[in-house]
Write a protein that holds these residues in place. Structure first.
Motif, PDB file in Angstrom:
ATOM      1  N   SER A 156       1.033  -1.271   0.064  1.00 58.14           N
ATOM      2  CA  SER A 156      -0.029  -0.238  -0.019  1.00 58.14           C
ATOM      3  C   SER A 156       0.831   1.361  -0.042  1.00 58.14           C
ATOM      4  CB  SER A 156      -1.016  -0.057   1.227  1.00 58.14           C
ATOM      5  OG  SER A 156      -2.033  -0.997   1.380  1.00 58.14           O
ATOM      6  N   ARG A 157       0.431   2.234  -0.669  1.00 61.43           N
ATOM      7  CA  ARG A 157       1.221   3.458  -0.679  1.00 61.43           C
ATOM      8  C   ARG A 157       1.038   4.274   0.424  1.00 61.43           C
ATOM      9  NH1 ARG A 157       2.521   0.075  -4.671  1.00 61.43           N
ATOM     10  NH2 ARG A 157       3.353   0.957  -6.616  1.00 61.43           N
ATOM     11  N   ASP A 158       1.317   3.835   1.472  1.00 61.73           N
ATOM     12  CA  ASP A 158       1.392   4.696   2.963  1.00 61.73           C
ATOM     13  C   ASP A 158       2.549   5.237   3.293  1.00 61.73           C
ATOM     14  OD1 ASP A 158       2.524   2.385   3.501  1.00 61.73           O
ATOM     15  OD2 ASP A 158       1.075   1.658   4.987  1.00 61.73           O
ATOM     16  N   TYR A 161       5.676   3.009   2.863  1.00 61.57           N
ATOM     17  CA  TYR A 161       6.255   2.578   1.491  1.00 61.57           C
ATOM     18  C   TYR A 161       6.940   3.896   0.897  1.00 61.57           C
ATOM     19  CZ  TYR A 161       6.064   1.990  -3.711  1.00 61.57           C
ATOM     20  OH  TYR A 161       6.368   1.737  -4.864  1.00 61.57           O
TER      21      TYR A 161
END
Length: 313
Positions: A156-158, A161
């Motif tokens: 996930s692009r959190d 990341y």
């Protein structure tokens, strides 16, 4: 996110990219050995200094001198656990970090890293032989690229990341300069001075190939390989993912997604300016290795600023 987890994600991505590029660095020497005629003297010792492990090597092998055989250098760079930047140490460090943060990354990533660890344990000694070395290095590179692909496709692009991306960008910038440093170092000593330029260009062609950059170089530059053109492409190209400028731009794009730290911005802008304003023609005519060392010093200062700003605060 806990600073400990952010620190681990940052270093995990750095270790994976370091392992890949250590294999690529050894590939520079291996490729040159295959390409050069037997009459040309090839010296492996500068490659240890390029990897930043000269002091450690001198400590453990005080009588080795400069005339060390390729198997000793390859063992030290790939398998020696006393070398903190060896391939084995990098993969083992990534594996130990992942063991503590397995909940933060997909199970497939653990399996891929563990597979690399086991492969090095079983097949590492074979890599000391020239006959099997290229096969071993290619397998390591493919394994590291698989890990990078899994991170890119399945995470996930959190904020976690973003720390992975930041670590990857800094490590690739640093290792690209080190591999270029190897191309600029005295690995090859021609018997005749008039042959120096030809063999120098051959060195830079090996550097491009080791970074998987040769085809993209031909596509962008459309000229034969020279030191100046290779330096310009690997330092300043804005489109090739392993160029120093591309990696620094990627790091710059990550920072707005994180809490603002003025020290990090300041150090990043400094190294971006240094790379952007470099004159490849001037470097090629003199000593590119000294400039690469300067970039590495600035990247180290940038890392320190990141650590102080995000992990140790």
């Amino acid at each position: 996110m806990l600073s400990r987890v952010a620190d681990n994600l940052y270093w995990f991505s750095r270790y994976v990219r370091r392992a890949e590029n250590t294999a690529r660095l050894v590939g520079v020497g291996s490729q040159l050995q295959l390409d050069l005629p037997r009459s040309v003297r090839f010296t492996w010792r500068p490659m240890i200094d390029t990897a930043g492990a000269g002091e450690v090597f001198a400590e453990h092998f005080p009588e080795a001198g400069d005339d060390v055989v390729d198997s000793e250098v390859v063992r030290f760079l790939l398998l020696d656990e006393r070398n903190p930047s060896s391939l084995r140490t990098s993969v083992d460090s990534a594996r130990e970090i992942l063991r503590s943060i397995r909940d933060s990354l997909p199970q497939d990533v653990w399996e891929a890293v563990n597979d690399l660890h086991l492969y090095i344990g079983v097949q590492g000694e074979r890599s000391l032989s020239r006959r099997y070395r290229v096969e071993f290095l290619n397998r390591i590179i493919d394994g590291c690229l698989k890990v990078s692909g899994l991170l890119s496709a399945n995470v996930s692009r959190d904020i976690g990341y973003q720390f992975l991306r930041l670590g990857t960008a800094l490590e690739q910038a640093d290792m690209t300069t080190r591999i270029m440093d190897a191309g600029a170092s005295g690995l090859v000593t021609p018997r005749n001075e008039e042959d120096r330029e030809a063999f120098q260009n051959m060195q830079w062609m090996s550097v491009l190939r080791s970074l998987a950059a040769y085809q993209m170089f031909r596509r962008h530059v459309r000229q034969r390989v020279t030191a100046e053109l290779a330096l310009r492409f690997l330092l300043q190209n804005n489109e090739f993912p392993r160029s120093v400028q591309f990696c620094l731009a990627r790091a710059q794009s990550v920072l707005p997604t994180m809490p603002f730290r003025p020290g990090v911005d300041r150090h990043l802008n400094r190294v971006i300016g240094l790379t952007r304003n470099a004159d490849p023609a001037y470097l090629a005519a003199r000593n590119p290795a000294a400039f690469m060392d300067e970039v590495q010093v600035h990247l180290s200062a940038l890392h320190d600023a990141i650590a102080d700003g995000y992990f140790h605060g």
